[in-house]
Design a protein around this motif. Structure first.
Motif, mmCIF file in Angstrom:
data_model
loop_
_atom_site.group_PDB
_atom_site.id
_atom_site.type_symbol
_atom_site.label_atom_id
_atom_site.label_comp_id
_atom_site.label_asym_id
_atom_site.label_seq_id
_atom_site.Cartn_x
_atom_site.Cartn_y
_atom_site.Cartn_z
ATOM 1 N N VAL A 1 36.377 -37.028 9.115
ATOM 2 C CA VAL A 1 36.572 -36.873 7.667
ATOM 3 C C VAL A 1 37.963 -37.343 7.291
ATOM 4 N N PRO B 1 29.928 -35.489 9.176
ATOM 5 C CA PRO B 1 30.439 -36.753 9.716
ATOM 6 C C PRO B 1 31.296 -36.528 10.959
ATOM 7 N N VAL C 1 27.971 -31.367 0.309
ATOM 8 C CA VAL C 1 28.714 -32.373 1.059
ATOM 9 C C VAL C 1 30.068 -31.817 1.485
ATOM 10 N N ARG C 2 30.449 -32.091 2.715
ATOM 11 C CA ARG C 2 31.768 -31.703 3.193
ATOM 12 C C ARG C 2 32.854 -32.564 2.541
ATOM 13 N N ASP D 1 33.480 -27.722 0.759
ATOM 14 C CA ASP D 1 32.337 -28.577 0.458
ATOM 15 C C ASP D 1 32.084 -28.612 -1.045
ATOM 16 N N THR E 1 33.876 -36.516 3.374
ATOM 17 C CA THR E 1 32.751 -37.382 3.735
ATOM 18 C C THR E 1 32.837 -38.673 2.923
ATOM 19 N N THR F 1 24.197 -32.353 3.808
ATOM 20 C CA THR F 1 24.347 -33.655 4.444
ATOM 21 C C THR F 1 24.732 -33.462 5.915
ATOM 22 N N ALA G 1 28.500 -42.690 3.755
ATOM 23 C CA ALA G 1 27.626 -41.688 4.368
ATOM 24 C C ALA G 1 26.680 -41.074 3.340
#
Length: 428
Positions: free
Chosen positions: A28, A25, A294-295, A276, A298, A22, A302
């Motif tokens: 976070v 962002p 994904v981090r 992640d 997030t 992803t 998002a």
């Protein structure tokens, strides 16, 4: 008792060939409680610059998980935020800035085999690995408990998802099999386990190289067309039917899922902290679906954008499965270490979900695989009689399969009430 998964789900879960990263962002929100244990102590201050992977919070010894910054940046504040667990907890906001020290950088694999068992356990603790086999729990704490046992310990690795609507653990087993197997070996080595048993779906076409494993390893095939089949109780029952020449599993053994084994591999092989998660994003409220890396921190908003945005307004956001998962109401809820899937669903999906009075049909009792009586527990809870003897004590037997909810024609929140009763007993 078990039921066909087709009776629970109208559509079969979708499979994926690969996961997509992803977008990172710009800000976070990192929960300071990432598991079911005590809150770690935050060690950063507002305005402080942090590096990717830097420790944000840590507990005493190994009694809570270490939490790391998923991005480089500046601590922009501290807030109380609603989390995927349904709880409101303290969190730290980090505004993205600076250079990444882990993401996109070449990795050099270390020889974890040369480490003493205690050093491997410390490495897993320092990396903040959470065991997501069932309720999120610091893996290091479980490893420490296993070393205190006088009898031998077997490591059981589930290569599929407990919730039949989820596909994340199955995807990880299929896509990162070599890493999952090595991660399981790391865990087994760290506690001097006697064996590793991989529980593989019958329809998953993978070959697990057990002959190459340092700790003797075995494979047991599981019929995942019936539910429940992936909880601790179900795995123990499946082990009773094995002809592998090893003992049956019991509750003192260590149970892992594919995602936990992969996180251990990353920690041991590359000293990679948990920053992640692999998450399946789906639902009829968004334009598409996919498997994403994904981090941590997030937002769910998002995640929806990564799938093309909303086509209809979601009325429910279900985390970790349509059967066993939880509903969250805030699109700005952040990803935590225990999130495996997020489903954005429209009102049409839940048009039948109206709660009525119990009609005493007995479906919940007939479906319960451990033989408790969810309707009576629900009634006692409503009447504030939570100290009533053996019936309330029986809540501790619940394995979390949620079949009672699935079979209840009155749509009573039976499983949720039983979970509350279990929690009240554990706190005493």
């Amino acid at each position: 008792m078990s039921i066909r998964i087709s009776e629970i789900l109208s559509n079969s879960p979708v499979s994926f060939d690969s996961a997509l990263n992803t977008f990172i962002p710009s800000e976070v929100i990192v929960s300071l409680i990432q598991d079911d244990c005590h809150e770690p102590l935050c060690i950063v201050k507002e305005g402080q610059a942090v590096a990717e992977g830097q420790v944000l919070a840590t507990g005493s010894g190994i009694h809570s998980s270490v939490i790391h910054s998923p991005v480089p940046g500046v601590v922009s504040g501290f807030i109380s935020c609603s989390m995927p667990s349904g709880k409101r907890v303290p969190a730290v906001k980090i505004k993205l800035s600076g250079e990444f020290s882990l993401f996109g950088k070449p990795k050099q694999k270390s020889n974890w085999n040369s480490y003493p068992a205690a050093s491997i356990r410390r490495l897993i603790s320092d990396s903040g690995v959470i065991n997501t086999f069932s309720s999120p729990y610091p893996l290091a704490m479980q490893l420490d408990a296993s070393t205190q046992l006088k009898n031998d310990v077997i490591v059981a690795v589930r290569l599929f998802d407990q919730d039949p609507s989820c596909v994340t653990d199955r995807f990880i087993a299929n896509t990162y099999l070599e890493q999952v197997v090595e991660g399981a070996q790391v865990v087994a080595t760290s506690i001097n386990a006697s064996a590793v048993v991989f529980f593989k779906p019958m329809d998953l076409n993978i070959e697990i190289p057990v002959d190459e494993c340092k700790i003797k390893s075995f494979v047991l095939s599981v019929d995942t067309s019936k539910y429940p089949c992936g909880g601790q109780y179900d795995i123990i029952q499946a082990s009773k039917k094995n002809s592998l020449g090893i003992r049956e599993l019991n509750k003192t053994d260590l149970f892992l899922d594919s995602g936990t084994a992969l996180a251990v591999y990353e920690a041991a092989a590359y000293n990679q902290p948990v920053v992640d998660k692999l998450i399946h994003v789906s639902g009829n409220a968004i334009a598409g679906q996919g498997m994403f890396k994904v981090r941590i921190g997030t937002s769910f908003r998002a995640l929806a954008a990564e799938c093309g945005g909303f086509v209809k307004l979601p009325v429910k956001i279900i985390v970790n499965g349509l059967v066993c998962g939880l509903n969250v109401s805030d699109l700005d809820t952040p990803v935590t270490k225990y999130v495996k899937s997020v489903a954005f669903l429209t009102k049409k999906t839940f048009s039948y979900n109206i709660i009525n009075d119990c009609i005493r049909c007995g479906h919940c009792r007939n479906l319960c695989p451990v033989g408790i009586k969810p309707d009576i527990l629900f009634s006692l809870y409503k009447k504030h009689r939570v100290s009533d003897g053996s019936f309330v004590q029986s809540a501790a037997l619940c394995n979390g399969c949620v079949l009672c909810n699935t079979g209840c024609p009155s749509r009573l929140p039976l499983a949720q009430v039983i979970s509350l009763l279990k929690g009240s007993r554990n706190e005493k």
